[in-house]
Structure formats: structure tokens, C-alpha cells
Design a protein around this motif. Structure first.
Motif, mmCIF file in Angstrom:
data_model
loop_
_atom_site.group_PDB
_atom_site.id
_atom_site.type_symbol
_atom_site.label_atom_id
_atom_site.label_comp_id
_atom_site.label_asym_id
_atom_site.label_seq_id
_atom_site.Cartn_x
_atom_site.Cartn_y
_atom_site.Cartn_z
ATOM 1 N N VAL A 179 0.871 -1.213 -0.003
ATOM 2 C CA VAL A 179 -0.173 -0.108 -0.033
ATOM 3 C C VAL A 179 0.730 1.173 -0.172
ATOM 4 O O VAL A 179 0.530 2.178 -0.621
ATOM 5 C CB VAL A 179 -0.778 0.017 1.173
ATOM 6 N N ASP A 180 1.867 1.265 0.678
ATOM 7 C CA ASP A 180 2.795 2.294 0.824
ATOM 8 C C ASP A 180 3.430 2.881 -0.742
ATOM 9 O O ASP A 180 3.634 3.885 -1.017
ATOM 10 C CB ASP A 180 4.225 1.813 1.553
ATOM 11 N N ASP A 181 3.473 1.733 -1.650
ATOM 12 C CA ASP A 181 3.869 2.125 -2.985
ATOM 13 C C ASP A 181 2.938 3.102 -3.495
ATOM 14 O O ASP A 181 3.196 3.967 -4.601
ATOM 15 C CB ASP A 181 3.935 0.748 -3.808
ATOM 16 N N ALA A 182 1.708 2.934 -3.112
ATOM 17 C CA ALA A 182 0.768 3.730 -3.784
ATOM 18 C C ALA A 182 0.387 4.870 -3.125
ATOM 19 O O ALA A 182 -0.382 5.896 -3.852
ATOM 20 C CB ALA A 182 -0.572 2.897 -3.709
ATOM 21 N N GLU A 183 0.807 5.230 -2.115
ATOM 22 C CA GLU A 183 0.688 6.312 -1.308
ATOM 23 C C GLU A 183 0.780 7.837 -1.956
ATOM 24 O O GLU A 183 -0.106 8.579 -2.241
ATOM 25 C CB GLU A 183 1.404 6.495 0.066
ATOM 26 N N TYR A 185 0.865 8.459 -5.331
ATOM 27 C CA TYR A 185 -0.216 8.609 -6.133
ATOM 28 C C TYR A 185 -1.446 9.085 -5.849
ATOM 29 O O TYR A 185 -2.112 9.886 -6.069
ATOM 30 C CB TYR A 185 -0.130 7.386 -7.091
ATOM 31 N N ALA A 186 -1.935 8.351 -4.368
ATOM 32 C CA ALA A 186 -3.421 8.669 -3.809
ATOM 33 C C ALA A 186 -3.413 10.141 -3.469
ATOM 34 O O ALA A 186 -4.093 10.752 -3.667
ATOM 35 C CB ALA A 186 -3.434 7.658 -2.959
ATOM 36 N N ASN A 187 -2.153 10.508 -2.926
ATOM 37 C CA ASN A 187 -2.141 11.920 -2.539
ATOM 38 C C ASN A 187 -2.368 12.897 -3.761
ATOM 39 O O ASN A 187 -3.066 14.132 -3.847
ATOM 40 C CB ASN A 187 -1.033 12.424 -1.830
ATOM 41 N N LEU A 188 -1.628 12.648 -4.881
ATOM 42 C CA LEU A 188 -1.584 13.391 -5.969
ATOM 43 C C LEU A 188 -3.064 13.394 -6.810
ATOM 44 O O LEU A 188 -3.562 14.442 -6.894
ATOM 45 C CB LEU A 188 -0.790 12.998 -7.043
ATOM 46 N N ALA A 189 -3.534 12.259 -6.916
ATOM 47 C CA ALA A 189 -4.867 12.386 -7.483
ATOM 48 C C ALA A 189 -6.135 13.020 -6.712
ATOM 49 O O ALA A 189 -6.739 13.573 -7.114
ATOM 50 C CB ALA A 189 -5.409 10.722 -7.722
ATOM 51 N N GLN A 212 -9.899 3.884 -14.946
ATOM 52 C CA GLN A 212 -11.174 3.125 -14.670
ATOM 53 C C GLN A 212 -11.094 3.025 -12.887
ATOM 54 O O GLN A 212 -12.236 3.102 -12.520
ATOM 55 C CB GLN A 212 -11.210 1.762 -15.236
ATOM 56 N N GLU A 213 -10.040 2.906 -12.556
ATOM 57 C CA GLU A 213 -9.978 2.712 -10.968
ATOM 58 C C GLU A 213 -10.121 4.014 -10.221
ATOM 59 O O GLU A 213 -10.803 4.149 -9.203
ATOM 60 C CB GLU A 213 -8.646 2.001 -10.446
ATOM 61 N N LEU A 214 -9.509 5.060 -10.902
ATOM 62 C CA LEU A 214 -9.699 6.291 -9.995
ATOM 63 C C LEU A 214 -11.122 6.599 -10.281
ATOM 64 O O LEU A 214 -11.906 7.546 -9.616
ATOM 65 C CB LEU A 214 -8.885 7.517 -10.937
ATOM 66 N N TYR A 297 -4.730 0.066 -5.362
ATOM 67 C CA TYR A 297 -4.389 0.552 -3.822
ATOM 68 C C TYR A 297 -4.532 1.982 -3.808
ATOM 69 O O TYR A 297 -5.117 2.574 -2.989
ATOM 70 C CB TYR A 297 -2.787 0.009 -3.388
ATOM 71 N N ALA A 298 -4.048 2.918 -4.698
ATOM 72 C CA ALA A 298 -3.907 4.196 -4.808
ATOM 73 C C ALA A 298 -5.587 4.818 -4.927
ATOM 74 O O ALA A 298 -5.541 5.893 -4.258
ATOM 75 C CB ALA A 298 -3.257 4.786 -6.242
#
Ligand code: F6R
Length: 329
Positions: A179-183, A185-189, A212-214, A297-298
């Protein structure tokens, strides 16, 4: 709900391995005098994307037959000698059921990848192979089950050539994703008005999956750019400045040319907003699924940051209800 979704994404390595085994074992009554001349995958949304993944794999692993993906309710005229694989996680998607019905009526060789529903019962009725995937998941989370199933099915009849070793490699790669790998990108999006995901060659499918996921998990506006094609149209939009917050994800990897293209594009992105790279290396099943898992994850973390429920998709439900009044089988 987000926690539950994250733990479902954690099971991707197992879903892939189990899916592959169930695909391989579904073919005992699939009789071909020769390998089909085409693989046609019918499906929509989180199930249809499985066909797109297989299509990209057909380039990476030099399949002997082409893969076509139909995300519609009608089949083309040239289905003869094709294997038509209907993929629907619920087994209830009308467009997919209609494709399957048409394929059967035209005498094509068919197969189903599903967790149940009408697709399973229709396939069983005519003795078509059914790749059963694990029930109780959201279709988008079940991607590796359905993809593994489809690969197992097509590998076992000699139409595809991914093979067990690549499944194992992907299994191990997916186990290393956290999950840390995705963090970042999640903050950016979650902090942008729109997220642009750019990728080149085989990695365009990763960009598509991110969009699609976003959309589904985070309810975030996203757009994809697929290079080199986007260098001939989409790129021109970056000649203008905009007063919105744009977040960019540049998927990196592939051959030398793709690398050069994406380096060039990344410099343009940087002039318009915060840009993160997603480095995936050489295209392979493992790396493509790794990119897709980070997206899962992101987008789930981004949903939490934005305070939305990642699981619910009422507009898809509403659409399906409308369609059932208009598309009769
Ligand atoms: C993804 C999702 C949708 C469905 C699509 C088709 O999680 O919920 O994109 O995949 O509506 O439904 P199925 O997959 O059941 O054929």
C-alpha cells in the motif's frame, strides 16, 4: 469499506494463481480440430478490461492468433473459426449475455469466465467450458482471477502462450507490492481537479486501468494519453495553460523508444502540474499487473482521503436498470 477493499486487493497473487488453474481445468470438453483463428473477448467494465490485458499480452508474448475485444452487444460478421470468450464477473451483464447468445446462434466456439449468474447457466446448458472465478468480490478487484482464468483457458488450447512460469513470476511480483507504494499517487490524484495518466506501447493498458480505478473507486476525473498515438493529437492540448489543478502520472518502462517518448512527454507534463513517475521496467504480465495493483491501492486510498465510499457505483446500477428496459435478449 476501504479497508475491506484493500485487503481484497492484497489477495491478487492468489487470485491470479487460482484463476490460471481454473482456466486450465475448464478446457477438458473444449474440442478444436485446430487452434482458433481469433480469440474474441466480450465483456464490459472491470470484466471487459480483462480482454484488453490479454490483447496486450498477445503482443508481449507473441501469440499465434490475434485477440479482439468487444465491449458492445453485437458481434462482428467474421466470428467463424474464433473462440468467443464471454467474460462477466456477475454473469448478468446484458451486453455480454447478448454477445454470448449471438455467438452460440452463429455456431461459434464459446467459453465463459464468470462467478455465476445467467452466463454460467447459459454456458452450462450448451456444454461450453466455464471458468469459475471466486465469488463475492467487486468485478474490478477480481481482475487477476478473470485474467488468470482466460490465460489458463487459451494457453491450454494453444491459442496463447503466456505459460505457468509467467504466472509464477507475476505471483511473486504482486506479493512485493505494498500500500505504501501507492500512497504518493493517491495524494496526487485526490488533490487534483483531474488526473492525466500517460503511458507508451503495452503500458497504455496500465494507464487505462488507472483511469477506470480512479473513476470507480475514488470518483475522480481522469484522462489517459496513449503514446505514440497521443503525440499526434492529445499532446497539442498542452500548448494551452489551464487554471485547474492537474496531476500527472507518467508510466515509465518499455523499449528505448518508449522510454525516450515518455521522457519527452514527462517534461511537458511538468510544465502543467505535479508529475509523478510510475516505473515498471520491461513489459511483462508481472509488471503490467503490478501497475494495475498500485492503481487499485492508490484509488482506494484516494477515496478515503476524499471521504467517498470506494465500493458503491450507483450510476452503473442505474445504467444497468435502464438497459434492461431497452435491450432484450
Ligand atoms: C467494476 C464494475 C463494473 C463491472 C461492469 C460489468 O468493478 O463494477 O465495471 O465490471 O459493470 O459487470 P460484470 O463485470 O459483472 O460483467
Amino acid at each position: 469499506m476501504a479497508l475491506e477493499l484493500l485487503s481484497s486487493y492484497n489477495t491478487w497473487p492468489e487470485l491470479l494463481a487460482e484463476g490460471y488453474e481454473s482456466g486450465r481445468s475448464a478446457t477438458s470438453n473444449l474440442k478444436f480440430e485446430r487452434t482458433p483463428r481469433n480469440i474474441i473477448v466480450c465483456g464490459l467494465g472491470g470484466s471487459g478490461v480483462v480482454g484488453d490485458f490479454l490483447r496486450v499480452l498477445s503482443f508481449i508474448y507473441n501469440f499465434k492468433v490475434p485477440v479482439h475485444v468487444i465491449k458492445d452487444y453485437n458481434l462482428p460478421a467474421w466470428v467463424e473459426d474464433s473462440l468467443i470468450a464471454a467474460v462477466s464477473y456477475s454473469g448478468e451483464t446484458l451486453e455480454t449475455l447478448k454477445c454470448f447468445k449471438e455467438a452460440v446462434e452463429r455456431g461459434a466456439q464459446t467459453a465463459a469466465v464468470t462467478s455465476g449468474g445467467r452466463l454460467e447457466s447459459e454456458a452450462l446448458k450448451i456444454g461450453a467450458p466455464v471458468v469459475k472465478v471466486k465469488p463475492g468480490l467487486l468485478p474490478r478487484v477480481a481482475l487477476p482471477s478473470m485474467l488468470g482464468g482466460l490465460i489458463g483457458l487459451t494457453d491450454s488450447i494453444g491459442a496463447s502462450s503466456v505459460e505457468h512460469e509467467k504466472i509464477l513470476e507475476a505471483y511473486h511480483e504482486l506479493r512485493n507490492v505494498t500500500v505504501d507504494d501507492a500512497e504518493p499517487y493517491a495524494n496526487l490524484a485526490s488533490g487534483s481537479d483531474i488526473t492525466i495518466i500517460g503511458a507508451c506501447g503495452p503500458y497504455s493498458i496500465v494507464a487505462e486501468r488507472w483511469r477506470q480505478e480512479l473513476s470507480e473507486n475514488s470518483k475522480i476525473l481522469a484522462k489517459t494519453e496513449s503514446y505514440p498515438e497521443s503525440a499526434h493529437n492529445d499532446i497539442v492540448a498542452w500548448q494551452a495553460k489551464r487554471n485547474i489543478k492537474i496531476g500527472f502520472i507518467a508510466v515509465k518502462g518499455g523499449d528505448r523508444v518508449c522510454e525516450a517518448i515518455m521522457n519527452y512527454v514527462t517534461e511537458i507534463y511538468k510544465r502543467h502540474g505535479e508529475t509523478l513517475e510510475l516505473k515498471l521496467g520491461q513489459p511483462s504480465l508481472a509488471n503490467i499487473l503490478k501497475g494495475a495493483l498500485i492503481a487499485g491501492y492508490a484509488s482506494t486510498i484516494a477515496a478515503t482521503i476524499k471521504g467517498v465510499d470506494p465500493a458503491t457505483t450507483p450510476l452503473i446500477t442505474g445504467y444497468k436498470k435502464m438497459l434492461s428496459e431497452n435491450l432484450k435478449l
